[in-house]
Every structure is written in C-alpha cells, then in structure tokens.
Design a protein around this motif. Structure first.
Motif, mmCIF file in Angstrom:
data_model
loop_
_atom_site.group_PDB
_atom_site.id
_atom_site.type_symbol
_atom_site.label_atom_id
_atom_site.label_comp_id
_atom_site.label_asym_id
_atom_site.label_seq_id
_atom_site.Cartn_x
_atom_site.Cartn_y
_atom_site.Cartn_z
ATOM 1 N N ALA A 179 47.669 41.454 48.962
ATOM 2 C CA ALA A 179 46.617 41.734 49.620
ATOM 3 C C ALA A 179 45.245 41.730 48.590
ATOM 4 O O ALA A 179 44.110 41.107 48.902
ATOM 5 N N HIS A 180 45.584 42.214 47.353
ATOM 6 C CA HIS A 180 44.405 42.048 46.144
ATOM 7 C C HIS A 180 44.100 40.579 45.864
ATOM 8 O O HIS A 180 43.096 40.283 45.936
ATOM 9 N N MET A 181 44.964 39.641 45.808
ATOM 10 C CA MET A 181 44.498 38.315 45.856
ATOM 11 C C MET A 181 43.822 37.721 46.921
ATOM 12 O O MET A 181 43.185 37.013 46.581
ATOM 13 N N TYR A 182 44.449 38.063 47.998
ATOM 14 C CA TYR A 182 43.873 37.743 49.133
ATOM 15 C C TYR A 182 42.239 37.959 49.233
ATOM 16 O O TYR A 182 41.354 37.320 49.679
ATOM 17 N N HIS A 183 42.114 39.136 48.958
ATOM 18 C CA HIS A 183 40.671 39.656 48.674
ATOM 19 C C HIS A 183 40.030 38.826 47.769
ATOM 20 O O HIS A 183 38.611 38.512 48.104
ATOM 21 N N HIS A 184 40.309 38.743 46.463
ATOM 22 C CA HIS A 184 39.627 37.844 45.688
ATOM 23 C C HIS A 184 39.663 36.262 46.025
ATOM 24 O O HIS A 184 38.760 35.833 45.337
ATOM 25 N N LEU A 185 40.148 35.871 46.762
ATOM 26 C CA LEU A 185 40.225 34.520 47.321
ATOM 27 C C LEU A 185 38.720 34.380 47.952
ATOM 28 O O LEU A 185 38.141 33.568 47.542
ATOM 29 N N PHE A 186 38.134 35.420 48.546
ATOM 30 C CA PHE A 186 36.754 35.060 49.157
ATOM 31 C C PHE A 186 35.859 36.096 48.319
ATOM 32 O O PHE A 186 34.816 36.380 48.741
ATOM 33 N N ASP A 187 36.232 36.685 47.159
ATOM 34 C CA ASP A 187 35.320 37.599 46.247
ATOM 35 C C ASP A 187 35.689 37.351 44.825
ATOM 36 O O ASP A 187 36.223 38.080 43.996
ATOM 37 N N GLY A 188 35.328 36.052 44.230
ATOM 38 C CA GLY A 188 35.360 35.677 42.805
ATOM 39 C C GLY A 188 36.480 34.818 42.551
ATOM 40 O O GLY A 188 36.488 34.487 41.534
#
Length: 175
Positions: A104-113
């Motif tokens: 989930a952390h990487m998924y979030h980062h995919l769209f944010d940075g």
C-alpha cells in the motif's frame, strides 16, 4: 544486499487517535509537517521520524476505506507482536501485515512522488521473510479486496526482472 540498504527514515505507528498523536508530538517536538497519515517528529538531526496514525493511505476513496478497515482488523495483533531489540521488547509488524502495508505504501507513492529502488529492494526482503504456504491465500484475498492486484502483479514482474525474485516467493502472478 540487505547490509547495503541505507535507511531513509524511521516510521512508527502509534496506537492512539490522530488527535492524541498530534497533540503529543506538538508538545514534545513541534512540527508544521502534518500529513494525512503521519507527521514528522524532530528526534534525530540526520534521520526523519514519521509518527503514523494510519500505517498507509491510498489516494482512492473506496480502496483507502478498505485498506483502513483491513488495518483496523489487524491492529491488536500488530501491537501484541513483539521482538527483542537491544534487550527491549519492541512491537514490529507481522510479516503478513508488512507485506500489505508496504504494498500500500508503494501504491501510494506511485501517485505521489514515484516508487524508488529502495522501496522495491525493501519489498524483495519482505517477500523473502513470508511463509508463503501459510500466508499466500490471505494476502491474495487482502490485495484483491483492497484493489491493488494489478499493481501487485506489476510489482512482482519488476521484482522478478530486476531482483531475480523466484516464482514461489510471489504473492500473485507477475504481469
């Protein structure tokens, strides 16, 4: 490779409400860097410490609601799971929780940075520490329910191509 990994920051999930966490940190080490799932606390001069009220967030309302519900269902287990570090009992996530939280952390980062190589390397070692026979069905179910299966498949492909991850260590089929 794990010995070459340089830490970027320290993440701490605190078992308290968002309001209580913010109030405490503002008393101890005031900060202006308050985000939707964590705030930064000045503890060390050269390393950021992120104090989390939620282990991760996803910028999709429905997926994030499912993720937070999954985190809540695992909360008690995570705060009871302890290991010895320097002679002290410390709460650490279970390998299964870590697999979902890091995804989930990487998924979030995919769209944010963007997703960095450090995160990919970390996830490689998360998967190496899983008991796939015990965990795979539960992890697939969680990933599908939250809505991260396509991302997970892409991540398995990257892990295989870049890191040489073996098929028996993958949560879902690579794509």
């Amino acid at each position: 490779l794990c010995m070459l990994r340089q830490s970027g920051d320290i993440d701490v999930w605190v078992d308290a409400s968002r309001k209580e966490i913010i109030e405490h940190v503002q008393k101890v080490a005031p900060t202006t860097n308050v985000r939707e799932h964590h705030l930064e606390m000045a503890v060390f001069q050269d390393t950021e410490v992120e104090v989390h009220y939620w282990p991760a967030v996803i910028r999709h309302f429905r997926k994030n609601a499912r993720l937070q519900k999954w985190f809540d269902s695992k909360r008690e287990e995570q705060f009871e799971h302890r290991v010895k570090v320097g002679g002290q009992d410390v709460c650490v996530p279970t390998p299964e929780f870590n697999a979902i939280q890091q995804m989930a952390h990487m998924y979030h980062h995919l769209f944010d940075g963007g997703v960095g190589f450090r995160q990919v390397l970390d996830y490689y070692f998360v998967l190496q520490n899983l008991d796939m026979e015990k965990s795979k069905d539960e992890l697939i179910s969680a990933i599908e329910h939250i809505g991260m299966k396509r991302f997970a498949s892409a991540m398995m492909w990257v892990l295989h191509e870049v890191m040489g991850l073996e098929a028996d260590r993958m949560i879902v089929a690579p794509n």
